[in-house]
Every structure is written in C-alpha cells, then in structure tokens.
Design a protein around this motif. Structure first.
Motif, short mmCIF file in Angstrom:
data_model
loop_
_atom_site.label_atom_id
_atom_site.label_comp_id
_atom_site.label_asym_id
_atom_site.label_seq_id
_atom_site.Cartn_x
_atom_site.Cartn_y
_atom_site.Cartn_z
N THR A 3 -5.29 13.98 48.55
CA THR A 3 -4.39 12.99 49.12
C THR A 3 -3.35 12.44 48.19
O THR A 3 -2.22 12.24 48.58
CB THR A 3 -5.16 11.78 49.63
OG1 THR A 3 -6.38 11.78 48.98
CG2 THR A 3 -5.24 11.78 51.10
N LEU A 15 5.87 3.31 43.96
CA LEU A 15 5.36 2.09 44.57
C LEU A 15 4.65 2.41 45.88
O LEU A 15 3.65 1.80 46.22
CB LEU A 15 6.53 1.13 44.83
CG LEU A 15 6.18 -0.17 45.50
CD1 LEU A 15 5.22 -0.97 44.65
CD2 LEU A 15 7.43 -0.97 45.77
N GLU B 161 -8.10 9.46 53.39
CA GLU B 161 -7.63 10.56 54.23
C GLU B 161 -6.99 10.07 55.53
O GLU B 161 -6.00 10.61 55.98
CB GLU B 161 -8.78 11.51 54.58
CG GLU B 161 -9.58 12.01 53.39
CD GLU B 161 -8.77 12.90 52.46
OE1 GLU B 161 -7.75 13.44 52.89
OE2 GLU B 161 -9.16 13.00 51.28
N THR B 311 2.98 -3.91 51.35
CA THR B 311 2.42 -3.49 50.06
C THR B 311 3.12 -2.25 49.52
O THR B 311 3.51 -2.20 48.36
CB THR B 311 0.92 -3.16 50.20
OG1 THR B 311 0.26 -4.28 50.77
CG2 THR B 311 0.29 -2.85 48.85
N PHE B 312 3.27 -1.24 50.39
CA PHE B 312 3.69 0.07 49.88
C PHE B 312 5.18 0.37 50.08
O PHE B 312 5.74 1.20 49.37
CB PHE B 312 2.86 1.17 50.56
CG PHE B 312 1.41 1.13 50.18
CD1 PHE B 312 0.97 1.71 48.99
CD2 PHE B 312 0.47 0.52 51.00
CE1 PHE B 312 -0.37 1.68 48.65
CE2 PHE B 312 -0.87 0.48 50.65
CZ PHE B 312 -1.29 1.06 49.47
N TYR B 313 5.80 -0.23 51.08
CA TYR B 313 7.22 0.08 51.35
C TYR B 313 8.04 -1.20 51.55
O TYR B 313 8.72 -1.34 52.58
CB TYR B 313 7.35 0.97 52.60
CG TYR B 313 6.82 2.37 52.43
CD1 TYR B 313 7.66 3.43 52.09
CD2 TYR B 313 5.46 2.64 52.62
CE1 TYR B 313 7.16 4.72 51.94
CE2 TYR B 313 4.96 3.92 52.47
CZ TYR B 313 5.82 4.96 52.14
OH TYR B 313 5.32 6.22 52.00
N LYS B 489 -1.58 6.90 57.60
CA LYS B 489 -1.11 8.11 56.95
C LYS B 489 0.05 8.72 57.75
O LYS B 489 1.04 9.17 57.17
CB LYS B 489 -2.25 9.12 56.85
CG LYS B 489 -1.89 10.25 55.91
CD LYS B 489 -3.10 11.01 55.50
CE LYS B 489 -2.76 11.85 54.28
NZ LYS B 489 -3.88 12.65 53.86
N ARG B 492 3.09 6.60 57.27
CA ARG B 492 3.70 6.92 55.97
C ARG B 492 4.70 8.06 56.10
O ARG B 492 5.79 8.02 55.52
CB ARG B 492 2.60 7.27 54.97
CG ARG B 492 3.00 7.27 53.53
CD ARG B 492 1.85 7.78 52.66
NE ARG B 492 0.98 6.74 52.13
CZ ARG B 492 1.28 5.98 51.08
NH1 ARG B 492 2.43 6.12 50.49
NH2 ARG B 492 0.43 5.08 50.64
N ASP B 496 8.52 7.73 55.10
CA ASP B 496 9.17 8.58 54.09
C ASP B 496 10.45 9.18 54.66
O ASP B 496 11.44 9.35 53.94
CB ASP B 496 8.21 9.68 53.60
CG ASP B 496 7.12 9.12 52.66
OD1 ASP B 496 7.36 8.03 52.08
OD2 ASP B 496 6.04 9.73 52.53
N ALA B 499 12.99 6.40 54.49
CA ALA B 499 13.42 6.21 53.09
C ALA B 499 14.37 7.32 52.65
O ALA B 499 15.31 7.08 51.89
CB ALA B 499 12.19 6.15 52.18
#
Lengths: 191, 586
Positions: A3, A15, B161, B311-313, B489, B492, B496, B499
C-alpha cells in the motif's frame, strides 16, 4: 507491503501519505533526509537503507521521532509503517546512544558462562539502576558517554562470554577485564 | 463448470472453482472451519493457526485459509490431530488474554470467546508471557486495549488496504509485538480518522467504540433534561440485525417505538436534516456552477472523510461543500429552531444521535460545533457553552441499551417519528447507501434546473458497490459529470485526480466506509458484504415505500424555510448549517 507504494507519490506530495509536515525550521534537515531517500529510491528494502543511513549520520546514532517523520515525508511512507520497521530490528536505536557502546551477548552459551553478571557489572560501573530481565535492555548514561545494550547472540559461542566495546569483540570476558576496558574507553574520551 | 476441480473433504467429494482455498472448499462442502485472523475480503495473513486441516500424505497440518485446493486432495477437517492442534492454538492465545469476559464490551460478540467455547477449552494450561498493556482510552471515538489483542492483523489490514490511512501497524518483535500507532502514541494522536472499521473487524474487545450508554441513560432519567433523539438513515436497516433479526430487516417503526420506550422525549429523524442537506448542498453546487466556484464540489456528510481530507489533503479543502453533516445540522436546529418553537430552554435540551459511525462521536465534539449556543448568545441568552449534539451512539450501543432496558424489540408495534423534525423523504433514506447522497441531490438539482422531475427518479448508474462509479447528468443541455466513491482508498484516487488537475467531475460524493453508512464502523460487528447487500436492499425498499421521494417535497423542510431559515444559503443557514474546515495537524 504494497500500500505505501501504491500511493505513488513524489516527495513533494508526501503529506498525502503521512499526514504530517515538518516545521519550516527543519527544511534543511528535510533536504538532507530527502537526499538520502533519493539515493535509495526504487531499490528493494529502501526503507531499511534510509533508516540505517539516517541513524549513522545522526550525532547520537539514533532515529528521533522527528527524523522518522522526515523520513516518512521524504519517502511517502506511512509513519506507522516506518515505526513498525524501526522497532522490529534491534539494529535501529530509538533513543540517543552514548559515545561508547558496550554490547553484552545474552545468548545461551554466554549466559551459562556468566554474561548476566557482566551486564550487571557494566551497568553498575556506569551508575544504572537494576537490570530488568523482561525488558530489551538499553541504558545510556546521562552525559551520553556510554550506552550498554544486549544482543541475542554474536555467533561467537565458543569464545563465551562475549562483549563488544565500540565494535571490537572481546572474548572470554571477565569482570575485571570489562572494568578496565570501560575505564580505558572513559580515558580515551570521545572515540 | 470446466474450470472446476474435485477434491475430498472428510471423504466426501466436492467440486469447487480452480483457485479456491481449502477453506472455501470446506465451506462449499458444508464444513465450517473456524478462523480468527482470516476475514473474507479483509485479511488473510495465516497468523493465527486456528484454521488448520490435515491433508492425506502431508506431514504437517496446513492453514486452510491460504492453502489452495488441488484436484484429488484428501482433506480431514476435524480429525483428532486437527482438533487437538486447534485447541492448543486457542489455549496459547488465551494465555495472554485477560479473563474479563463478563465485563468486556464484546461479551457474547467476541470471536475468541466463541472459538474457545467451540474448541472445548476447559482450562488455561499456559502461563502469561507478555506484560499487561495499558489501554488507550483518551480518544473520543475509539478505545484500544492491547491486552485483549491477539495480533490477528485485521485492523492493520482495513486501515491500510481499505482506507489507505495506515494509522496503525505491528510494532516491536517477538513477545513484545503489538499493534501501535506511530511512536506508540494514542490513536487520537495519530492520523486515525475515527472511521471505526477496525472496531468492526476486531475479533475481540481490543478495539471498540467509546461506549456512552451509561451517560445517555443518566440523561434520560434526569427530570431537568429534555432528551431528543435523531436516527441516521442506515440504522433502520441494521438495528434489527443487531438485535437478532434477519440482516436487511427494515425496522423504522419498531426503532421509533423502542426509542420512545427508552424514555426519549422526542423521537426525531436525521433524515429530516438529510433532506435539508440536499436543499443546502444542491443550492451550493448550483451556486458554484453559476459563479465559477471551486469544482468539483465534494460532499461533507461523512466525518471520517472530513478527518481524512483535513489530514492528508488540506490543500483540497476548498472542494468540500461547506454544509455540515445532517447530524450536526440537526443538533444546531434542535437547540435553536425547535427549542424556540417548543418553548424549552435550549440549555436543557440533550441531543442524542444514533449513528452507524464512530467518527460521529468525534464530529459531535468538534469545538466549532456549538452554533445553537452562539445563536442564542447573540439573542442575549446566557448559559454555559453547549454542543449542538451531546452524544452520538453507534448502532451497537443502541442495541445494548434496548437489551438492557428489557425491551422485546421483535414484538414492538410500529410507531411514527415526532413532528416536525421527524418528517423525511425517500431521498433522505438513501443517504445510508453509497451513491445515495448523489442520487438524492440529482433528484432535486435536476428538477430545480430543468423544472422537470428526474426521468425514472432512480439513478441506477451511481448505485451498487463498485469502488468508484460515475455518471453524466444532462440538465437542459448542461452536462454534469458526477462521481461516487466509497472507502477512503477510493476517495484518495479521486483526490489525486483533482490534485493533478485531471478530474473531469463537477460533483463528487465520498463516504468513508465500504458500502457507505450501511457498512459503517458503528454497525453490528461481523458485518460482511452479504449483510451489506441485505441492508442496501432494505434502504432502497424504504425509499420506494415513502410518499415523498425528493428532498424539496418534504413539507416540514418547506415550513422550516418559510418560518425560520428564509432560503437555502441564506444568512441563518450560514450561521447554523454551514461550517469551515482546517488542516488537521498530527
């Protein structure tokens, strides 16, 4: 193990993999970690090599929380994964190491020939509190001059008990020899 | 089938597709092999050793969850050697497991307990080898007790996963192996988004929701409090299952009955504010489309998803709809609009929500979620600050409360929700399934733009369980590309795309959990895809059975705008129903 890789992120986007970003003051440190990561990128086991190199260049030969965060950011690896790898291998230190490192073998052969006594001797010379059998022993003096740790086996069982001081293996170690070796290291200052 | 192979399970022939595991072959032969670490479509790391079987001609036992079935194989699934091995494995696991079943949250729903019973364990022959672990109880949503952990790795697998979050992993080595967030910190200090999928897959009580049943019972028995409850769409399709009915049982009326019997003063419905969300979010989308706003706009109902993007993006936060989730819209309205209308002191109102979700607990306690208090403060009312929503209970907690109160759920009469915050449409019901918010929004937006009803009303293209689904809506010549993702997932992957500037979409729906809220982290444990499908069917059944199926047709929502809010995106809406997001630093 797929992953982390599947995020497919470049360092600049990391990030999105780790969810953390280093403080601006650490940009320089990040650059150096990124340079290390870049050298190993794409190779199998890259994380192991990056951890090893970052530990080697650290003045206290350890991986601080901050360093691990920077590695995560530079490699796009989740921090829990980095922590998992760093805590699995005894090679990686998660606390600052002393200038001199004494490693006492705690394998079966060394144990039967008195390695526990040697370990306690080393700890007591350096002023550590009592050794607890149930913990992975690693003790560093407050002045960061000495670290004492154990290893499961050096593979030198015929020469038991075995102690390594600053990378040099001493065979058939005795209490008095250990004492003078530590004193010699102390006199020698920083190695 | 030409690709089938034949093998023998306990001397009986069975035909299975080539590539099946021995475990699957046994299942096909009607033999139930016990498993702990293995979980269909979640993890199969062959770590626990419970599923061993004996093969004729093989020296050692094999783990059936990973060993492939081969033609002519002769499998003994319950020979004395197999039974002995399984029992020993169980006894070894129990050596380091505390004996506190009677006071454990997972008492009677624990897989280890069930296996110990099934394996005939009658003694604990092995001494403890690891030191007791300290529980992590500081999180608002999820509690962790590593002492009960059997290191099966299911939680690590779903977190990595399914969600792509990787908040936890194995740490340490040998007898010190344990599951840990980065630096052994608390889960709430990690990148954990509180989705709770780990609590759904954990076989023991090592990972659980923060149980708030006692607190809510205390509120219900406090005469000074007015306790109102709201129920998320997905609860009506899963509460029955949690109380022993068939998966997919639709229990809307019984649920309302049970809540009234528990002592809630008003039984309202989060579906009311789901309809309201469509009005606000649909208007926001049309506003963004007409005014060059940030696109694609992404839904904001799922709090695990909000934590994830924060948190992530964080750079993509402007894409989130500013609409609060239906739970938070409800809390803000219950303590402003409804309290005023009903003439009750808003400070005495306790809002309890029943959610299929652990992240809702975290969302309710976000410091900015006190808008009703601010609204009253501006009107001159003085009181200590209070949250819009006081407690968010999971489906599992409500089921426990109903059992504790001794309510015979199956025998309850069907009752209705209370007015006005209990009225809803089919569009709100389908919020409980992945694709539902998108479909509900399409039903309303299409009509607002074209003046005509969405043909066929049902938007098949965004239904189902494929990870990412998309569709194109033609609204009077304006083509609108929309996408739906469930699990983080998959989210994401869409992020992406945004982005990278390659996202072709105008509107995206994201739900954190597999299947949407019907597969949420607060749903009954042992949720699998069969049960998710049964719940999904129930949700669409409810949609078809309701008199109104489009959010803008909800008469109570229309009254709310007339009496109180004015118009969607109006001043009061902004104060009470919309919010802001910020980067979440760990």
């Amino acid at each position: 193990m797929g992953t982390a890789k599947s995020t497919g992120l470049s360092a600049g986007q990391s990030l999105s993999a780790t969810g953390t970003r280093c403080a601006p003051a650490e940009e320089e440190l990040l650059r150096s970690v990124e340079a290390i990561a870049a050298r190993h990128r794409g190779k199998p086991g890259a994380l192991l090599a990056v951890l090893e190199e970052c530990q080697r260049v650290d003045p206290h030969h350890y991986l601080s929380e901050n360093t691990l965060c920077l590695i995560g950011q530079a490699m796009g690896e989740p921090l829990s994964r980095i922590y998992s790898v760093a805590t699995f291998y005894s090679y990686y230190n998660l606390s600052p190491q002393g200038d001199h490192v004494i490693v006492v073998c705690r394998g079966t052969a060394c144990h039967t020939r008195g390695s526990l006594g040697l370990l306690q001797e080393a700890l007591s010379i350096l002023g550590a509190s009592e050794y607890r059998e149930d913990e992975e022993a690693s003790f560093t003096t407050d002045d960061k001059r000495f670290t004492v740790r154990t290893v499961a086996c050096f593979g030198q069982c015929a020469l038991a008990p075995v102690v390594a001081i600053d990378g040099v293996i001493y065979s058939r170690m005795t209490s008095s020899a250990l004492k003078s070796a530590i004193e010699a290291s102390a006199r020698g200052g920083k190695k | 089938m030409p690709n089938d192979i034949e093998l023998f399970i306990d001397n009986r022939p069975v035909r299975v597709p080539a590539g099946s595991t021995i475990l699957q072959a046994c299942k096909a032969a009607g033999v139930d092999i016990p498993t702990l670490c293995h979980m269909e479509k979640v993890s199969s790391n062959a770590s626990c050793g419970i599923c061993v079987v004996e093969l004729e001609g093989a020296k050692s036992l094999v783990r059936s969850c990973v060993q492939a079935a081969s033609p002519g194989l002769k499998v003994q699934s319950a020979s004395p050697r197999v039974m002995e091995a399984r029992r020993t494995v169980t006894e070894l696991l129990l050596a380091n497991h505390p004996d506190d079943c009677l006071s454990c949250l997972r008492n009677n729903s624990c897989e280890l307990q069930a296996i110990a019973e099934r394996m005939g364990v009658r003694k604990k022959p092995f001494p403890r080898t690891r030191k007791p672990a300290k529980p992590d109880t500081i999180g608002l949503a999820i509690m962790r007790d590593n002492d009960k952990c059997i290191l099966c790795g299911r939680c690590v697998a779903v977190c990595r996963e399914t969600q792509g979050v990787s908040a936890i992993d194995f740490a340490g080595r040998g007898v010190r192996s344990h599951i840990a967030p980065f630096m052994d910190k608390a889960l709430s200090q990690s990148v954990c988004v509180s989705c709770g999928l780990c609590t759904l897959v954990c076989p023991t009580g090592a990972l659980t929701e923060r149980d708030e049943c006692d607190e809510v019972f205390a509120e219900l028995y406090d005469p000074k409090k007015v306790v109102v409850v709201q129920t998320a769409p997905a609860i009506r399709a899963s509460l029955g299952e949690a109380l022993g009915l068939e998966p997919g049982s639709l229990v809307t009326g019984k649920m309302a009955s049970a809540l009234r019997r528990l002592g809630f003063d008003k039984v309202f419905d989060t579906q009311f504010t789901a309809d309201l969300t469509i009005m606000e979010e649909g208007s926001e989308l049309l506003h963004r489309l007409g005014n060059g706003g940030t696109l694609p706009m992404i839904t904001s109902c799922s709090p695990g998803w909000i934590n994830f993007i924060e948190t992530f993006y964080p750079s993509l936060l402007p894409h989130l709809s500013s609409c609060k989730s239906p739970q938070q819209m409800f809390g803000a309205l219950a303590k402003s609009y409804w309290a005023e209308k009903a003439g009750v002191d808003p400070a005495s109102v306790v809002v309890v929500s029943i959610m299929p979700c652990t992240a809702k607990k975290h969302e309710a306690k976000r410091p900015e979620m006190r808008d009703a208090w601010l609204w009253w403060k501006e009107k001159g009312a003085e009181s200590e600050p209070y949250f819009d929503v006081d407690y968010a209970l999971t489906t599992r907690e409500l089921a426990r409360m109903i059992r504790r109160a001794g309510i015979d759920f199956a025998g309850l009469p069907e009752e209705d929700f209370d007015d006005p915050l209990g009225r809803s449409t089919g569009a709100a019901t389908i919020f409980g399934a992945t694709g539902g918010v998108m479909e509900a929004a399409a039903r309303t937006a299409y009509e607002l733009v074209t003046g005509k009803a969405l043909p066929g009303i049902e938007l098949e293209a965004v239904r189902g369980f494929d990870g990412i689904r998309d569709a194109e809506l033609d609204m009077n010549g304006t083509k609108l590309k929309v996408a739906v993702a469930h699990t983080l997932k998959n989210a994401r992957a869409l992020l992406d795309g945004i982005a990278a500037g390659t996202s072709p979409y105008a509107f995206i729906e994201v739900m954190s959990c597999p299947g949407g809220c019907l597969g949420g982290g607060g749903q009954p444990v042992s949720t699998d895809w069969k049960k998710r499908e049964a719940r999904r069917q129930a949700i669409y059944r409810e949609d078809r059975s309701l008199p109104e199926r489009k959010s803008h047709d909800n008469p109570s929502v229309q009254v709310l705008y007339k009496e109180f809010l004015g118009k969607p995106l109006g001043h009061l809406s902004h104060e009470l129903l919309h919010t802001e997001y910020k980067q979440r630093s760990v």
